[in-house]
Scaffold this motif. Sequence first.
Motif, short mmCIF file in Angstrom:
data_model
loop_
_atom_site.label_atom_id
_atom_site.label_comp_id
_atom_site.label_asym_id
_atom_site.label_seq_id
_atom_site.Cartn_x
_atom_site.Cartn_y
_atom_site.Cartn_z
N MET A 1 0.85 -1.17 0.00
CA MET A 1 0.00 0.00 0.00
C MET A 1 0.89 1.23 0.00
O MET A 1 1.77 1.37 0.82
CB MET A 1 -0.89 -0.02 1.23
CG MET A 1 -1.71 1.23 1.38
SD MET A 1 -2.92 1.15 2.69
CE MET A 1 -1.92 1.05 4.13
N THR A 3 0.74 5.18 0.36
CA THR A 3 -0.06 6.37 0.66
C THR A 3 0.81 7.55 1.04
O THR A 3 0.31 8.62 1.27
CB THR A 3 -1.03 6.09 1.82
OG1 THR A 3 -0.29 5.70 2.96
CG2 THR A 3 -2.04 5.03 1.46
N THR A 160 -9.27 6.68 -3.46
CA THR A 160 -8.44 5.92 -2.54
C THR A 160 -6.98 6.03 -2.94
O THR A 160 -6.66 6.25 -4.11
CB THR A 160 -8.87 4.43 -2.50
OG1 THR A 160 -8.08 3.77 -1.49
CG2 THR A 160 -8.65 3.75 -3.83
N ASP A 162 -5.10 3.45 -1.72
CA ASP A 162 -4.78 2.05 -1.42
C ASP A 162 -5.08 1.21 -2.65
O ASP A 162 -6.25 1.08 -3.04
CB ASP A 162 -5.61 1.58 -0.22
CG ASP A 162 -5.31 0.16 0.20
OD1 ASP A 162 -4.69 -0.59 -0.58
OD2 ASP A 162 -5.72 -0.20 1.33
N GLU A 165 -7.70 -1.56 -2.15
CA GLU A 165 -9.08 -1.09 -2.09
C GLU A 165 -9.59 -0.81 -3.51
O GLU A 165 -10.72 -1.18 -3.86
CB GLU A 165 -9.19 0.17 -1.23
CG GLU A 165 -10.61 0.68 -1.10
CD GLU A 165 -10.72 1.91 -0.19
OE1 GLU A 165 -11.84 2.13 0.31
OE2 GLU A 165 -9.72 2.63 0.01
#
Length: 178
Positions: A1, A3, A160, A162, A165
Amino acid sequence: MATIGALTPSLRYTDRVAYAQKVADSSNGQFTVDDIMKEEAESDRIKLSASESMEAYRAGKGTYLGHSVGNKVVWRPDLYAQQISEARASRYEYYANMSGPVNIEAIDVDSAVTAQGNLTGGDLKNLSTYADYLRNEVAAATQVKPDATTFTGAWGKNVTHDVNEYVGWLMQAVQQKS
């Protein structure tokens, strides 16, 4: 991930109709909202097709498996292994040689579903290849630039950072279309 360093998505990315309207308004009648929307849809189709081809290449599919001797193709397992190795390494090299932060922006989920449908006549199973492509690109970029990689994906107004997701949204949209 990934971010870290998340960016606010652009108007173009989160609201295509508003973006198309803004471009049409600023074009002094040269383009209509419909023209802009068609261009965006074609751009999505091209991006999706290119990402699927790149993922197939980096997975070792469609590589040169031998060489010609006369009219006969000779199998070269050593060449095959070398090509797969080079293909997989190219993903990391690309990000290692990139200056500045890495921003990976996925196609909007609805647009990806539409583009895939246009590419395959309605068959959406290849969207899993696009999902693999995104996951692998984010993983490669994060490995090379862990503090400077951002992923952005959207489904309508939902955004998002991610990748997992986003892939979940993609699979959910495929199920809804089936």
